[in-house]
Motif scaffolding. Sequence first.
Motif, PDB file in Angstrom:
ATOM      1  N   SER A   6      12.797  21.284 -17.868  1.00 51.29           N
ATOM      2  CA  SER A   6      13.006  21.365 -19.320  1.00 51.29           C
ATOM      3  C   SER A   6      12.138  22.452 -19.951  1.00 51.29           C
ATOM      4  O   SER A   6      12.485  22.996 -20.998  1.00 51.29           O
ATOM      5  N   ALA A   7      11.001  22.761 -19.329  1.00 47.95           N
ATOM      6  CA  ALA A   7      10.181  23.838 -19.876  1.00 47.95           C
ATOM      7  C   ALA A   7      10.963  25.144 -19.859  1.00 47.95           C
ATOM      8  O   ALA A   7      10.808  25.992 -20.740  1.00 47.95           O
ATOM      9  N   THR A  43      14.510  25.201 -19.597  1.00 48.93           N
ATOM     10  CA  THR A  43      15.736  25.006 -20.376  1.00 48.93           C
ATOM     11  C   THR A  43      15.475  25.019 -21.877  1.00 48.93           C
ATOM     12  O   THR A  43      16.221  25.616 -22.640  1.00 48.93           O
ATOM     13  N   PHE A  44      14.403  24.327 -22.275  1.00 47.68           N
ATOM     14  CA  PHE A  44      14.152  24.195 -23.712  1.00 47.68           C
ATOM     15  C   PHE A  44      13.124  25.196 -24.218  1.00 47.68           C
ATOM     16  O   PHE A  44      12.567  25.027 -25.283  1.00 47.68           O
ATOM     17  N   ALA A  45      12.849  26.217 -23.431  1.00 45.64           N
ATOM     18  CA  ALA A  45      11.828  27.180 -23.845  1.00 45.64           C
ATOM     19  C   ALA A  45      12.219  27.806 -25.180  1.00 45.64           C
ATOM     20  O   ALA A  45      13.361  28.217 -25.379  1.00 45.64           O
ATOM     21  N   ASN A  87       4.020   1.379  -0.536  1.00 44.39           N
ATOM     22  CA  ASN A  87       4.873   1.316  -1.721  1.00 44.39           C
ATOM     23  C   ASN A  87       4.197   1.962  -2.923  1.00 44.39           C
ATOM     24  O   ASN A  87       4.805   2.738  -3.653  1.00 44.39           O
ATOM     25  N   ALA A  88       2.921   1.585  -3.106  1.00 41.31           N
ATOM     26  CA  ALA A  88       2.159   2.082  -4.255  1.00 41.31           C
ATOM     27  C   ALA A  88       2.073   3.606  -4.228  1.00 41.31           C
ATOM     28  O   ALA A  88       2.318   4.288  -5.229  1.00 41.31           O
ATOM     29  N   ILE A 100      11.172  17.060 -13.954  1.00 41.03           N
ATOM     30  CA  ILE A 100      11.889  17.072 -15.233  1.00 41.03           C
ATOM     31  C   ILE A 100      11.192  18.000 -16.228  1.00 41.03           C
ATOM     32  O   ILE A 100      11.820  18.814 -16.901  1.00 41.03           O
ATOM     33  N   LEU A 101       9.853  17.895 -16.288  1.00 39.85           N
ATOM     34  CA  LEU A 101       9.105  18.730 -17.230  1.00 39.85           C
ATOM     35  C   LEU A 101       9.270  20.204 -16.892  1.00 39.85           C
ATOM     36  O   LEU A 101       9.461  21.042 -17.770  1.00 39.85           O
ATOM     37  N   ILE A 152       6.901   8.843  -9.162  1.00 37.40           N
ATOM     38  CA  ILE A 152       6.987   8.994 -10.625  1.00 37.40           C
ATOM     39  C   ILE A 152       6.415  10.347 -11.041  1.00 37.40           C
ATOM     40  O   ILE A 152       6.998  11.078 -11.831  1.00 37.40           O
ATOM     41  N   GLY A 153       5.246  10.665 -10.462  1.00 38.79           N
ATOM     42  CA  GLY A 153       4.616  11.941 -10.792  1.00 38.79           C
ATOM     43  C   GLY A 153       5.514  13.104 -10.436  1.00 38.79           C
ATOM     44  O   GLY A 153       5.695  14.033 -11.230  1.00 38.79           O
ATOM     45  N   ALA A 162       8.582  13.218 -12.787  1.00 37.23           N
ATOM     46  CA  ALA A 162       8.169  13.662 -14.124  1.00 37.23           C
ATOM     47  C   ALA A 162       7.893  15.158 -14.118  1.00 37.23           C
ATOM     48  O   ALA A 162       8.315  15.888 -15.024  1.00 37.23           O
ATOM     49  N   LEU A 188       5.474   5.096  -4.917  1.00 34.90           N
ATOM     50  CA  LEU A 188       5.928   4.912  -6.284  1.00 34.90           C
ATOM     51  C   LEU A 188       5.206   5.841  -7.263  1.00 34.90           C
ATOM     52  O   LEU A 188       5.835   6.598  -8.011  1.00 34.90           O
ATOM     53  N   VAL A 189       3.858   5.807  -7.231  1.00 37.35           N
ATOM     54  CA  VAL A 189       3.102   6.633  -8.193  1.00 37.35           C
ATOM     55  C   VAL A 189       3.349   8.112  -7.919  1.00 37.35           C
ATOM     56  O   VAL A 189       3.604   8.903  -8.837  1.00 37.35           O
ATOM     57  N   MET A 236       0.845  -1.212   0.000  1.00 39.75           N
ATOM     58  CA  MET A 236       0.000   0.000   0.000  1.00 39.75           C
ATOM     59  C   MET A 236       0.875   1.255   0.000  1.00 39.75           C
ATOM     60  O   MET A 236       0.797   2.084  -0.887  1.00 39.75           O
TER      61      MET A 236
END
Lengths: 191, 324
Positions: B22-23, B25-27, B3-4, B18-19, B11-12, B15, B7-8, B1
Amino acid sequence: MYYVLLIVGAALVNNFVLSRFLGICPFMGVSKRIDTAIGMSMAVIFVMTLASFVTWLINYYLLTPLGIQYLQTIAFILVIASLVQLVEMIIQRVSPPLYQALGIFLPLITTNCAVLGVALLNIQLKYNLLEACIFAIGAALGFGLALVVFAGMREDFELNNIPKAFRGTPIALITAGILSLAFMGFSGLVK
Amino acid sequence: MINAVILVGGIGFVAALILGISAVTFAVKMDPREKAVLDQLPGANCGACGFAGCAAFAHELTQNENAEMACPAVNEEALQAISDVLCRELGGGTPMIAFVGCKGTPEKSITRFSYVGPHDCRAAQIVAGGAKACQYGCLGLGSCVDVCPFDAIHMGEDSLPHVDDLKCTGCGKCVDTCPREIIRLVPANANYCVSCISRDSAKDMKAYCQVGCIKCRICENTCPFDAIVVVDGNAAIINQEKCRKCGLCVSVCPTGVIEQLHVQAKAYIIEEKCRGCSICAQVCPVDAISGKPKEPYVIDQGKCVGCGLCIEKCPADAVERLSI
């Protein structure tokens, strides 16, 4: 030879759109013109391969060790969506011509069921990493083939005198059904 | 439980991180004016400007100092707004609308054969030059309707396309599509247009069409402003710059081929201002103005055609248009 059969099997025999009935939304939505269909197909090949690669790693190095494979769907959606967003940003910066060609199609397919479907099937069919990527390429090629063939037929509809009640989506759905029947002819080609 | 959840959530979080990075950096630096210009363009992506769409044209307008306003569909308000954003004046030109130059309904203009092919004028034109006996007549299959990005053309009950002048932006797509070049662009304020482009003689035409221009030249002789001419065997053509919208040509045309697009507001005389100089009565092409010298003149509303000549000539500014 095994990998060739894997591609043929995914592209023709178990075509994602016409046999597994995944990804019907872009199949109906982006099939009015051949050139947009080709752009969409390219984007699908790109996203499917990338997504298969990443989700395979996520599954075997994160979910399995923790024993929570039941979270596959939600974790995959999350990863695929953010990955495609990231790739879109990078392409826009690094290669504007490629962004012009793929740009509008990328966000359309981030959470498409065909993309998620190939990621889940990779796990269910117990493919290794290389097989998973090849399977994804085959599936995407099959999707592209179905999309382009269908777009070609729909372009011809423009010139036909179709009864009013059937114009637009109805005749497209009927044609998709017949096209699906035709693809059933491939069953048995690869075991 | 747990763990779930970790983990989720993890990941969120990763992510999103990173987004987010990069938004930045790569604008891709986008000119803020480009967005402002794009908001003002019609957004139909019709391509009449010669660019791949409204966004591409907005990019061109902002990046190229010398870019002209090539969008025919932009209205005056938007044009002004774009000029303000770009800090330079953009010439707009006269707004144009599409006009269908044929009145040949199936009842009034006969067909040579029954056409059963693709429902498209361009395809129909290839089959023995089209089914209509008149080679200048509308084929009535509505390719112009299909191609209009603004939903401004509709097929009427009479099997002819009708232009909605409020929706039409003059992008000219229908003009390019019509295989018989029947549709043309006219100034949006044009009042009268000749609904025929036939070069056939009256004798030939009588055999197949009741509503074509028979080149009788009555309109040419009637027009007080030399605005309508019949030259080189062409159907009558109205020079919209010369046309004063008096409408005399419509009333004399024996086949009724001249079409009135708008109703002109009629003129009236303000009694208090009128000095009774009689200039208006002299210039009126339809003798609608009468009166005695030194007394206020009166305009006969039944005769007035709203050409506006009297308004222009009155030295006391005593003539105005009735508001509709």
